[in-house]
Write a protein that holds these residues in place. Structure first.
Motif, short mmCIF file in Angstrom:
data_model
loop_
_atom_site.label_atom_id
_atom_site.label_comp_id
_atom_site.label_asym_id
_atom_site.label_seq_id
_atom_site.Cartn_x
_atom_site.Cartn_y
_atom_site.Cartn_z
N GLN A 75 1.60 7.43 5.50
CA GLN A 75 1.77 6.91 6.87
C GLN A 75 2.68 5.69 6.92
N GLY A 85 -1.41 7.54 -5.09
CA GLY A 85 -0.27 6.65 -4.88
C GLY A 85 0.46 6.26 -6.14
N ARG A 126 -6.07 -2.03 5.27
CA ARG A 126 -4.77 -2.11 5.95
C ARG A 126 -4.70 -3.35 6.85
N GLU A 143 3.20 -1.29 4.04
CA GLU A 143 2.83 0.10 3.75
C GLU A 143 4.11 0.89 3.56
N GLY A 172 -8.45 8.73 1.88
CA GLY A 172 -7.70 7.60 2.41
C GLY A 172 -8.37 6.28 2.11
N TYR A 173 -7.95 5.23 2.84
CA TYR A 173 -8.45 3.88 2.64
C TYR A 173 -9.33 3.47 3.82
N CYS A 182 1.36 4.89 0.86
CA CYS A 182 0.65 5.72 1.83
C CYS A 182 1.64 6.59 2.58
N SER A 196 6.06 4.64 2.22
CA SER A 196 6.00 6.07 1.94
C SER A 196 7.32 6.50 1.33
N LEU A 243 0.85 -1.18 0.00
CA LEU A 243 0.00 0.00 0.00
C LEU A 243 0.89 1.24 0.00
N CYS A 262 -2.67 1.71 -5.19
CA CYS A 262 -2.55 3.17 -5.26
C CYS A 262 -3.89 3.80 -4.92
N GLY A 263 -3.91 4.57 -3.87
CA GLY A 263 -5.16 5.19 -3.45
C GLY A 263 -5.31 6.62 -3.92
#
Length: 246
Positions: free
Chosen positions: A90, A141, A123, A130, A117-118, A88, A132, A86, A112-113
């Motif tokens: 975060q 994303g 998650r 995840e 958010g999701y 993200c 970044s 993912l 890719c979001g």
């Protein structure tokens, strides 16, 4: 390696996946690069993939159903489950070490979001990693996924023309890479260091190592704590710092 990317905007990847190193790797059959529009897995006539967040708040949240369905369709016949990544802000900060780790996998799925958010259940019950690429927020994303995929694919055997290139890259050995020079030997008033023109390979290797250490000390001293240095190298760097020779 097989890489699948779940995205609402597959067209964004066409140029990246078809050009330069990634394009050549795909043409050679070293990697399979595929995009999947997870809107096609929405469970309603309007192909809706997002909804308002429970509890209120701004923005829209990606629904779990389309993403779960897309991943399950991709992995239905897999012999072993892939790593599902993912993208993200975060997530875990992406590093060269993580690229090396993921380059050993046979199958990766990137999610890719967009929007706010999701759904958290994505998650908790689907994602294995995840990631970044920095402490900032983008509109989606896709761009981070391209960055991560590029850094992974270039590490696969046969992708780069010179396999040693990936080994000596910055961060490949925990240090920043030494400076490079090419022809002409004299450009305007700037020349190439004499050592590189000497032909003494052992001396050149020693010079490059010292330059790598110096560049890391000046630009990213934090990397030296985890770098594999000899006691002599650490003593040399300590003297440089103590004498203010940086």
């Amino acid at each position: 390696m097989r890489i699948d990317v779940l995205t609402l905007f597959p067209v964004m990847f066409e140029g990246v996946f078809g050009s330069s190193i990634l394009g050549k790797a795909r043409d050679k059959g070293i990697v399979s690069l595929n995009t999947v529009n997870f809107r096609e897995y929405a469970h309603n006539k309007h192909n809706t993939v997002d909804d308002y967040p429970f509890g209120g708040g701004g923005g829209m949240v990606l629904k779990p159903e389309p993403i779960f369905a897309a991943v399950e369709a991709l992995t239905a016949t897999a012999e072993r489950p892939p790593r599902i990544v993912l993208m993200c802000p975060q997530g875990e900060p992406f590093t060269q070490r993580k690229a090396e780790e993921l380059s050993g996998e046979e199958h990766l799925v990137f999610v890719c979001g967009h929007y706010e958010g999701y759904d958290e259940r994505i998650r908790e019950h689907l994602i294995t990693d995840e990631l970044s690429i920095g402490d900032y927020v983008l509109t989606g994303g896709e761009l981070p996924a391209m960055v991560v995929i590029d850094s992974i694919v270039r590490l696969l055997p046969g992708v780069l023309g010179n396999e040693q290139s990936a080994v000596t890259d910055s961060f490949g050995n925990g240090l920043l890479e030494y400076p490079h020079y090419t022809r002409p030997a004299q450009f305007r008033e700037w020349g190439v260091p004499d050592m590189l023109l000497s032909g003494h390979h052992d001396h050149i290797a020693k010079w490059r190592r010292e330059q790598s250490l110096l560049r890391t000390l000046r630009r990213r001293p934090d990397l030296l704590d985890a770098a594999e240095l000899t006691p002599k190298e650490r003593e040399w760097l300590a003297k440089l710092k103590a004498n203010g020779e940086l």
